[in-house]
Design a protein around this motif. Structure first.
Motif, mmCIF file in Angstrom:
data_model
loop_
_atom_site.group_PDB
_atom_site.id
_atom_site.type_symbol
_atom_site.label_atom_id
_atom_site.label_comp_id
_atom_site.label_asym_id
_atom_site.label_seq_id
_atom_site.Cartn_x
_atom_site.Cartn_y
_atom_site.Cartn_z
ATOM 1 N N VAL A 1 0.936 -1.030 -0.144
ATOM 2 C CA VAL A 1 -0.071 0.149 0.008
ATOM 3 C C VAL A 1 0.822 1.223 0.092
ATOM 4 O O VAL A 1 1.691 1.636 0.959
ATOM 5 C CB VAL A 1 -0.863 -0.019 1.238
ATOM 6 C CG1 VAL A 1 -1.899 1.329 1.437
ATOM 7 C CG2 VAL A 1 -1.685 -1.182 1.246
ATOM 8 N N GLU A 2 0.909 1.903 -1.303
ATOM 9 C CA GLU A 2 1.677 3.126 -1.154
ATOM 10 C C GLU A 2 0.990 4.316 -0.538
ATOM 11 O O GLU A 2 -0.384 4.291 -0.552
ATOM 12 C CB GLU A 2 1.974 3.363 -2.693
ATOM 13 C CG GLU A 2 2.762 2.362 -3.504
ATOM 14 C CD GLU A 2 1.774 1.655 -4.309
ATOM 15 O OE1 GLU A 2 2.089 1.138 -5.193
ATOM 16 O OE2 GLU A 2 0.661 1.442 -3.889
ATOM 17 N N SER A 3 1.628 5.571 -0.178
ATOM 18 C CA SER A 3 1.001 6.527 0.376
ATOM 19 C C SER A 3 2.211 7.741 0.106
ATOM 20 O O SER A 3 3.339 7.516 -0.168
ATOM 21 C CB SER A 3 0.546 6.392 1.683
ATOM 22 O OG SER A 3 1.728 6.225 2.676
ATOM 23 N N GLY A 4 1.955 8.931 0.348
ATOM 24 C CA GLY A 4 2.649 10.083 0.362
ATOM 25 C C GLY A 4 2.730 10.735 -0.965
ATOM 26 O O GLY A 4 3.520 11.954 -1.219
ATOM 27 N N LEU B 1 7.435 9.271 -0.577
ATOM 28 C CA LEU B 1 6.572 8.261 -0.770
ATOM 29 C C LEU B 1 6.817 6.914 0.104
ATOM 30 O O LEU B 1 8.073 6.633 0.414
ATOM 31 C CB LEU B 1 6.583 7.564 -2.374
ATOM 32 C CG LEU B 1 6.493 8.463 -3.185
ATOM 33 C CD1 LEU B 1 6.297 7.752 -4.714
ATOM 34 C CD2 LEU B 1 5.036 9.354 -2.963
ATOM 35 N N SER B 2 5.808 6.281 0.664
ATOM 36 C CA SER B 2 6.066 5.041 1.283
ATOM 37 C C SER B 2 5.140 3.881 0.862
ATOM 38 O O SER B 2 4.077 4.165 0.204
ATOM 39 C CB SER B 2 5.468 5.342 2.893
ATOM 40 O OG SER B 2 6.044 6.341 3.447
ATOM 41 N N CYS B 3 5.582 2.671 1.052
ATOM 42 C CA CYS B 3 4.914 1.406 0.643
ATOM 43 C C CYS B 3 5.036 0.599 1.748
ATOM 44 O O CYS B 3 5.950 -0.202 2.153
ATOM 45 C CB CYS B 3 5.821 0.815 -0.404
ATOM 46 S SG CYS B 3 5.186 -0.874 -1.073
ATOM 47 N N THR C 1 8.511 -1.266 5.588
ATOM 48 C CA THR C 1 8.097 -0.461 4.868
ATOM 49 C C THR C 1 9.177 -0.022 3.780
ATOM 50 O O THR C 1 10.395 0.308 4.118
ATOM 51 C CB THR C 1 7.595 0.718 5.227
ATOM 52 O OG1 THR C 1 6.557 0.498 6.412
ATOM 53 C CG2 THR C 1 7.039 1.873 4.729
ATOM 54 N N TYR D 1 10.680 3.291 1.171
ATOM 55 C CA TYR D 1 10.363 4.404 0.916
ATOM 56 C C TYR D 1 11.113 5.009 -0.312
ATOM 57 O O TYR D 1 12.109 4.358 -0.898
ATOM 58 C CB TYR D 1 11.165 5.300 1.984
ATOM 59 C CG TYR D 1 10.495 4.827 3.308
ATOM 60 C CD1 TYR D 1 11.180 4.046 4.247
ATOM 61 C CD2 TYR D 1 9.326 5.451 3.864
ATOM 62 C CE1 TYR D 1 10.800 3.675 5.402
ATOM 63 C CE2 TYR D 1 8.736 5.256 5.044
ATOM 64 C CZ TYR D 1 9.249 4.127 5.832
ATOM 65 O OH TYR D 1 9.097 4.002 7.225
ATOM 66 N N TYR E 1 4.202 3.461 -8.146
ATOM 67 C CA TYR E 1 3.932 2.271 -7.802
ATOM 68 C C TYR E 1 5.180 1.446 -7.120
ATOM 69 O O TYR E 1 6.250 1.550 -7.492
ATOM 70 C CB TYR E 1 3.558 1.033 -8.753
ATOM 71 C CG TYR E 1 2.296 1.610 -9.709
ATOM 72 C CD1 TYR E 1 2.633 2.315 -10.653
ATOM 73 C CD2 TYR E 1 1.232 1.102 -9.314
ATOM 74 C CE1 TYR E 1 1.581 2.887 -11.588
ATOM 75 C CE2 TYR E 1 0.041 1.750 -10.190
ATOM 76 C CZ TYR E 1 0.201 2.535 -11.127
ATOM 77 O OH TYR E 1 -0.967 2.945 -11.982
ATOM 78 N N THR F 1 0.431 5.494 -6.276
ATOM 79 C CA THR F 1 0.123 6.844 -5.425
ATOM 80 C C THR F 1 0.453 7.905 -6.596
ATOM 81 O O THR F 1 1.531 7.863 -7.461
ATOM 82 C CB THR F 1 0.711 7.077 -4.315
ATOM 83 O OG1 THR F 1 0.227 8.328 -3.499
ATOM 84 C CG2 THR F 1 2.212 7.210 -4.523
#
Length: 129
Positions: free
Chosen positions: A5-8, A20-22, A77, A79, A94, A123
């Motif tokens: 799950v990516e975010s940022g 970005l984080s995953c 995680t 990054y 991705y 993201t």
């Protein structure tokens, strides 16, 4: 069940930064090659940065010196720190995991999207001039 799950992602002006984080679940990312890919509208998905099980990294030429891939094994995680962003960095980003090469990223040159087994949903990063 493996989940990435990516975010940022977000919108920034040229010259700005994003991280970005995953987050991985049902899977231990420390043992495998992990990568960040991006896909801009109308373009092929390209590999941006890779990190192997030992922490060795590789980057596509266009992001060298600006992007840094890293991982926190304790947090499971991945990054991607991005600085000096340019409009041409605009894309969906991705994270992906390669479980078939036992932690190695570079067997015969840079890995391609076909070499990766699991993908996040992406993201969005938008860089305005």
């Amino acid at each position: 069940q493996v989940q990435l799950v990516e975010s940022g992602g977000g919108s920034v002006q040229a010259g700005g930064s994003l991280r970005l984080s995953c987050a991985a679940s049902g899977y231990t990312l420390s043992r495998d090659c992990m990568g960040w890919f991006r896909q801009a509208p109308g373009k092929e998905r390209e590999g941006v940065a890779f990190i192997d099980s030992g922490g060795g990294t590789g980057y596509v030429e266009s992001v060298k010196g600006r992007f840094t891939i890293s991982k926190d094994n304790a947090k499971n995680t991945l990054y991607l720190q991005m600085v000096s962003l340019r409009p041409e960095d605009t894309a969906m980003y991705y994270c992906a995991a390669n479980s078939r090469w036992r932690g190695v990223c570079y067997l015969q040159g840079a890995p391609s999207r076909d070499d990766f087994d699991w993908w996040g949903q992406g993201t969005q990063v938008v860089v305005s001039s």
